[in-house]
Structures are given as C-alpha cells and as structure tokens.
Design an enzyme around this catalytic site. Structure first.
Site, short mmCIF file in Angstrom:
data_model
loop_
_atom_site.label_atom_id
_atom_site.label_comp_id
_atom_site.label_asym_id
_atom_site.label_seq_id
_atom_site.Cartn_x
_atom_site.Cartn_y
_atom_site.Cartn_z
CB SER A 109 -0.97 0.02 1.17
OG SER A 109 -0.28 0.21 2.39
CE LYS A 154 -3.22 1.81 4.70
NZ LYS A 154 -2.94 0.98 3.59
#
Length: 153
Positions: free
Chosen positions: A40, A83
């Site tokens: 990600s 993230k």
C-alpha cells in the site's frame, strides 16, 4: 560462598530488571522500530523495510498532513497499518467514489496509502480517530542502501 553467589545473582537480576524497564519505557513512550509489509505504500516504502518511529508527536497531537504514521487498523484492531496523513480535521477530502466527498471530523485524520490502486485506507473505511495512531515514521533504516528520512519538515 553460597552468600557470595546469591549476592552476585541478585545483583545481576537487579541490573537485568533495570535494563528491561528502561527498554520497555523507551519503546513504549519514545520510539521503536517497525517492519513494514504490504504494497500500500509503494514506491515510498516496500515490504520488509524497517522504519524508525517516534511516539511523541501523536501524543502531543502534533501530526501534519504528509506525515507517514503507524496506527491500529480501524477494521482489524489486531493489525497495524502504515499510511500517509492526507487530511486533518476540517479538511474536505474525496472518498472511494469520485462524486462522494467527506469533511474530516474533529479528532480524526484521513489516511491514504501512496499506492492508491492497491491500498485499503480511509477511502474505504472513512476518517480514522487520532486515538488509533501509535507513532510517526521518522526514517527508513533497512535496507542500508535505502536509508532515508521520511519526514517533511
């Protein structure tokens, strides 16, 4: 002779307990090392990168847009996620569908992975409470040939 052995053993155990307490407090309240896994955050971070993180900024609520953070996953509390903060409280952000937008509520952040085509992030599960944020990434320390600062200050 038994007392001497017992005294040395107790002395060693005392040093061991002090070291263990110091190490625990350092990793719990100041910073630690985290291994990143999953696609990600590619190309910024790759699987098996080891990151140095600090715990002070999230506790003092000194996070900024662009910071890479480690947080508990809102959908699976046994899992940590890595993230980037793309929205802070009051920001208007775009959701999973282009026509749908959100305003980030107070006490929340909007998180997205750098690899937007392969990232489960706020576009799927919405704004993330700041209380789930564990630490802020300072730099990549492994592999050695890719050591770099990951702060935007």
């Amino acid at each position: 002779m038994t007392f001497r052995f017992l005294g040395k053993t107790c002395g060693f155990m005392g040093y061991f307990v002090q070291y263990a307490c110091f190490t625990h407090c350092t990793f719990e309240y100041i910073g630690d090392f985290v291994m990143c896994s999953g696609p990600s955050m590619e190309p910024t971070l790759e699987s098996n990168n080891i990151l140095l993180t600090e715990h002070i900024s999230p506790r003092l609520q000194r996070l900024r847009r662009g910071d890479i953070i480690i947080a508990k996953s809102p959908s699976n509390p046994k899992q940590n996620i890595c993230k980037r903060i793309t929205g802070l409280a009051g920001d208007k952000v775009r959701g999973h569908f282009p026509s749908r937008s959100h305003v980030v509520p107070r006490g929340h952040v909007w998180l997205e992975g750098d690899n937007s085509s392969n990232s489960a992030d706020s576009r799927i599960y919405g704004p993330v409470p700041e209380g789930l944020i564990r630490s802020r990434v300072i730099c990549r320390v492994w592999p050695f040939d890719k050591i770099t600062s990951l702060t935007e200050y």
